[in-house]
Motif scaffolding. Structure first.
Motif, PDB file in Angstrom:
ATOM      1  N   LEU A  58      19.253  85.419  47.430  1.00 39.63           N
ATOM      2  CA  LEU A  58      18.270  85.520  48.508  1.00 39.63           C
ATOM      3  C   LEU A  58      16.854  85.521  47.936  1.00 39.63           C
ATOM      4  N   SER A  59      16.639  86.290  46.862  1.00 38.05           N
ATOM      5  CA  SER A  59      15.311  86.332  46.232  1.00 38.05           C
ATOM      6  C   SER A  59      14.909  84.960  45.720  1.00 38.05           C
ATOM      7  N   ALA A  60      15.874  84.218  45.158  1.00 35.39           N
ATOM      8  CA  ALA A  60      15.576  82.886  44.641  1.00 35.39           C
ATOM      9  C   ALA A  60      15.195  81.926  45.752  1.00 35.39           C
ATOM     10  N   THR A  61      15.861  82.034  46.922  1.00 35.60           N
ATOM     11  CA  THR A  61      15.531  81.140  48.049  1.00 35.60           C
ATOM     12  C   THR A  61      14.175  81.471  48.633  1.00 35.60           C
ATOM     13  N   GLN A  62      13.795  82.751  48.578  1.00 36.17           N
ATOM     14  CA  GLN A  62      12.520  83.160  49.173  1.00 36.17           C
ATOM     15  C   GLN A  62      11.328  82.578  48.423  1.00 36.17           C
ATOM     16  N   SER A  77       2.561  73.960  46.215  1.00 36.34           N
ATOM     17  CA  SER A  77       1.100  73.840  46.175  1.00 36.34           C
ATOM     18  C   SER A  77       0.543  74.250  44.820  1.00 36.34           C
ATOM     19  N   SER A  78       1.430  74.719  43.926  1.00 37.61           N
ATOM     20  CA  SER A  78       0.980  75.147  42.602  1.00 37.61           C
ATOM     21  C   SER A  78       0.355  73.977  41.860  1.00 37.61           C
ATOM     22  N   ASN A  79      -0.832  74.215  41.315  1.00 33.26           N
ATOM     23  CA  ASN A  79      -1.581  73.159  40.642  1.00 33.26           C
ATOM     24  C   ASN A  79      -1.638  73.363  39.138  1.00 33.26           C
ATOM     25  N   ALA A  80      -1.767  72.278  38.428  1.00 36.11           N
ATOM     26  CA  ALA A  80      -2.011  72.299  36.985  1.00 36.11           C
ATOM     27  C   ALA A  80      -3.343  71.609  36.728  1.00 36.11           C
ATOM     28  N   VAL A  81      -4.044  72.047  35.688  1.00 35.95           N
ATOM     29  CA  VAL A  81      -5.336  71.443  35.372  1.00 35.95           C
ATOM     30  C   VAL A  81      -5.367  71.080  33.890  1.00 35.95           C
ATOM     31  N   SER A  82      -5.871  69.896  33.591  1.00 37.44           N
ATOM     32  CA  SER A  82      -6.029  69.468  32.199  1.00 37.44           C
ATOM     33  C   SER A  82      -7.483  69.079  31.970  1.00 37.44           C
ATOM     34  N   VAL A  83      -7.989  69.402  30.763  1.00 43.57           N
ATOM     35  CA  VAL A  83      -9.384  69.142  30.405  1.00 43.57           C
ATOM     36  C   VAL A  83      -9.399  68.285  29.152  1.00 43.57           C
ATOM     37  N   ASP A 402       6.027  71.961  36.643  1.00 45.07           N
ATOM     38  CA  ASP A 402       6.753  72.960  35.859  1.00 45.07           C
ATOM     39  C   ASP A 402       7.146  74.153  36.726  1.00 45.07           C
ATOM     40  N   THR A 403       6.260  74.555  37.637  1.00 49.36           N
ATOM     41  CA  THR A 403       6.548  75.698  38.507  1.00 49.36           C
ATOM     42  C   THR A 403       7.735  75.401  39.411  1.00 49.36           C
ATOM     43  N   VAL A 404       7.735  74.221  40.037  1.00 56.22           N
ATOM     44  CA  VAL A 404       8.821  73.852  40.943  1.00 56.22           C
ATOM     45  C   VAL A 404      10.135  73.746  40.175  1.00 56.22           C
ATOM     46  N   VAL A 405      10.107  73.058  39.024  1.00 55.49           N
ATOM     47  CA  VAL A 405      11.325  72.886  38.227  1.00 55.49           C
ATOM     48  C   VAL A 405      11.866  74.244  37.797  1.00 55.49           C
ATOM     49  N   SER A 406      10.973  75.152  37.377  1.00 56.53           N
ATOM     50  CA  SER A 406      11.393  76.483  36.943  1.00 56.53           C
ATOM     51  C   SER A 406      12.065  77.251  38.079  1.00 56.53           C
ATOM     52  N   GLU A 407      11.505  77.151  39.285  1.00 51.24           N
ATOM     53  CA  GLU A 407      12.094  77.869  40.424  1.00 51.24           C
ATOM     54  C   GLU A 407      13.404  77.215  40.878  1.00 51.24           C
ATOM     55  N   VAL A 408      13.503  75.885  40.761  1.00 54.94           N
ATOM     56  CA  VAL A 408      14.769  75.214  41.080  1.00 54.94           C
ATOM     57  C   VAL A 408      15.841  75.662  40.091  1.00 54.94           C
ATOM     58  N   GLU A 409      15.483  75.755  38.821  1.00 52.33           N
ATOM     59  CA  GLU A 409      16.437  76.228  37.807  1.00 52.33           C
ATOM     60  C   GLU A 409      16.886  77.651  38.111  1.00 52.33           C
ATOM     61  N   ALA A 410      15.950  78.501  38.530  1.00 55.04           N
ATOM     62  CA  ALA A 410      16.303  79.883  38.868  1.00 55.04           C
ATOM     63  C   ALA A 410      17.222  79.921  40.082  1.00 55.04           C
ATOM     64  N   LEU A 411      16.976  79.044  41.062  1.00 52.19           N
ATOM     65  CA  LEU A 411      17.819  78.983  42.269  1.00 52.19           C
ATOM     66  C   LEU A 411      19.238  78.550  41.907  1.00 52.19           C
ATOM     67  N   ILE A 412      19.375  77.491  41.118  1.00 49.86           N
ATOM     68  CA  ILE A 412      20.697  76.998  40.735  1.00 49.86           C
ATOM     69  C   ILE A 412      21.435  78.030  39.887  1.00 49.86           C
ATOM     70  N   VAL A 517      17.421  74.718  51.363  1.00 50.14           N
ATOM     71  CA  VAL A 517      17.262  76.102  50.912  1.00 50.14           C
ATOM     72  C   VAL A 517      17.187  77.046  52.108  1.00 50.14           C
ATOM     73  N   GLN A 518      16.551  76.604  53.186  1.00 51.94           N
ATOM     74  CA  GLN A 518      16.483  77.425  54.397  1.00 51.94           C
ATOM     75  C   GLN A 518      17.880  77.659  54.962  1.00 51.94           C
ATOM     76  N   ASN A 519      18.735  76.610  54.942  1.00 51.64           N
ATOM     77  CA  ASN A 519      20.110  76.758  55.432  1.00 51.64           C
ATOM     78  C   ASN A 519      20.876  77.767  54.589  1.00 51.64           C
ATOM     79  N   VAL A 520      20.704  77.679  53.266  1.00 50.28           N
ATOM     80  CA  VAL A 520      21.363  78.640  52.384  1.00 50.28           C
ATOM     81  C   VAL A 520      20.866  80.054  52.675  1.00 50.28           C
TER      82      VAL A 520
END
Length: 594
Positions: A58-62, A77-83, A402-412, A517-520
């Protein structure tokens, strides 16, 4: 329970009989109930383990569904910035920063205002100056060497000496065969000078045999013309002595030519702080007061070479350092104010930062440019160095995959943990073996993950973004209950159409899409409902059964104690009867003379 003594009359081990009979009843009355209670308790523990994995899921889906609470909670919406040049500019962004490319030129860095005393404020050394008054008394006792035409002479330095004593030692030590001094020592404008009397001898000072730091304390150097002199004016200031004490070096003279303190006690202001000078306040303590106060917004140090107090603003930009005289005259004495008001010439104003952002020139007082200055929401720039002429620094703001991939990995990982724990708990021989409710709940979650989202456009299944239960052509022995991630495929999907990935996982209310994820989460939420959920109902049932079993065990244990007491009483009565019969037999034998 009453005390019994086994077989006193009969000689029989009645205690052992009682224990054997009670043990037999224990096995038939209580032991089966305790076994049933242990089974229920084991089921309760296993159920809690399964429930824990659902809570983690449940925490992972939230992390995904929290997007409905705004951009700051939305992992998509998480952003990355490179300089392009991090040595010159640093940058941070927030989830609200628009994704774009920004061009930047740094024309000028912001710098702080620096205030320096208008004039040297402490007494300069002369022949009357004590060694202990120079460099706050840090001159060490020992030897100092000097050479006249290559011949070495050495004198002892004592803390009780004055500079006149040192001069005399030098002149009296370096003499010719007739006892005439070869060198002369003089003091002028705070400098010590050692010269040849005849002007012909070459004089040098210092040796690796020296044990005193006298030479460095007076900044003595060997000149090309064969003379020795201080590199700069040396002050007689002692930073460890009270400012109101003449020994500190801050003094003037009265009408009789006697030294009197130049600084008075009282207060003055720096920034928004009121500083107090007491009769014991030293220069070191004054500097500490200035530097440790947040209200002064400034740092101070004493420049012993220039013999001046230097104050630097903690705030960059062209701002005055506020200094106001008060009941103490210290700021006037130090040359920071005149009649209590700042002396403009003593304040070297700081610079404002100047940059060009996307072609627009901006000037600001700080090297940290917040979004209010940059004009780009959520973008903060940290200026470190200026750019070269015609040089442009490129700043790229993009989605932080990276943020999305990390959270998908945590969900799986949470899903796989739930499946493994559920399967282990319901396996043959386990506490919840063949439990159809847990298996059904597990299957509901798995079905939610593998069902296609028909309203989604680009991606309709988890497999389309790289989440499957195994690659095509995998071995038949492969564990297809576990989900796997093809990270490259997932990242490619995020780069190609991040909104479509979000629609698939989170949903899109405007398009009428309910995400996977909402269905789960809906299935898990219902199972974990604290009032009517599966785990609550099942836990309540087990708790009730365990409590009922505990009550039955207590009842049977009480009956067993009563049974034991009855046995003890019966055997005691038997012993009494046997004892009575034995007594009668003894009396009869006595009468009959047997």
């Amino acid at each position: 329970m009453s005390i019994s003594f086994s077989g006193l009359a009969s000689g029989l081990d009645t205690d052992a009989w009682v224990q054997a009979l009670v043990s037999a009843k224990q096995e038939s009355w209580v032991a089966p109930l305790e076994t049933q209670k242990k089974t229920l308790t084991t089921q309760q523990t296993a159920l809690n383990s399964v429930k824990s994995t659902y809570s983690s899921l449940l925490s992972a889906t939230q992390k995904f569904t929290d997007a409905k609470f705004g951009a700051e909670k939305d992992i998509f919406s998480s952003n990355a910035v490179s300089v392009s040049d991090t040595k010159k500019v640093g940058a941070t962004v927030t989830n609200s920063t628009p994704r774009q490319n920004v061009s930047l030129q740094v024309l000028q860095l912001a710098s702080p205002t620096k205030v320096t005393s208008a004039f040297s404020v402490a007494a300069k050394i002369d022949e009357n100056t004590k060694i202990s008054s120079i460099s706050s008394g840090s001159i060490t006792e020992g030897s100092t060497s000097f050479y006249v035409d290559g011949k070495r002479f050495s004198i002892d330095i004592k803390s009780s000496d004055t500079l006149e004593d040192i001069a005399n030692k030098i002149k009296e030590t370096a003499t010719d065969e007739n006892g005439n001094s070869l060198v002369d020592v003089s003091f002028e404008d705070g400098k010590m000078n050692i010269t040849s009397v005849s002007g012909e001898e070459n004089i040098r000072i210092g040796s690796n045999l020296d044990t005193s730091n006298f030479m460095s304390a007076l900044a003595l150097k060997n000149n090309e013309d064969g003379t020795v002199s201080s590199s700069y004016s040396i002050s007689a200031i002692d930073l460890t002595k009270a400012l109101t004490d003449v020994e500190s070096g801050f003094y003037t003279y009265d009408e009789n030519g006697e030294k009197i303190p130049a600084i008075t006690t009282g207060t003055f202001n720096i920034g928004g702080a009121e500083i107090t000078i007491t009769e014991t306040t030293t220069m070191n303590e004054l500097i500490s007061k200035i530097n440790s106060s947040n209200k002064t917004n400034a740092n101070a140090f004493y420049d012993s070479v220039q013999n001046k107090l230097v104050i630097t603003s903690k705030q960059d930009g062209a701002f005055n350092v506020n200094i106001e005289g008060g009941s103490s005259n210290i700021t006037d004495i130090l040359g920071l104010t005149q009649d209590g008001h700042i002396i403009p010439e003593t304040q070297v104003m700081g610079n404002n930062a100047k940059v060009i952002i996307n072609g627009a020139e901006i000037e600001t007082y700080s090297n940290t440019l917040t979004s209010e200055v940059s004009g780009i929401a959520g973008l903060t720039l940290d200026l470190k160095n200026t750019t070269e002429e015609n040089e442009t620094i490129n700043i790229s703001i993009s989605q932080n995959t990276d943020t999305v991939v990390s959270e998908v990995e945590a969900l799986i990982k949470a899903i796989n943990s739930m499946i493994t724990t559920s399967d282990n708990a319901t396996a043959a021989g386990e506490a919840l073996q063949y439990d159809s409710s847990i298996n059904s709940l597990r299957n509901d979650v798995r079905m939610s993950l593998t069902t296609a989202v028909s309203d989604s456009e680009a991606y309709k299944t988890l497999a389309s973004i790289g989440i499957t239960t195994g690659k095509v052509g995998a071995s038949v022995e492969a564990n297809t209950n576990q989900f796997q991630i093809d990270k490259d495929k997932l990242i490619e999907a995020l780069k190609t159409d991040p909104q479509a990935v979000k629609d698939l996982l989170v949903g899109n209310q405007d398009k009428g899409i309910t995400g996977i994820v909402q269905n789960v989460q809906d299935v898990v939420n219902e199972a974990l409902d604290g009032e009517h959920g599966f785990f609550t109902n099942r836990a309540n049932t087990l708790t009730s059964q365990i409590n009922n079993m505990t009550a039955r065990i207590d009842s049977k244990t009480s009956q067993l104690l009563n049974y034991q007491e009855r046995l003890v009483l019966q055997f005691q009565n038997m012993e009494k009867q046997i004892s009575k019969l034995q007594s009668q037999q003894s009396q009869m034998s006595s009468v009959l003379g047997v």
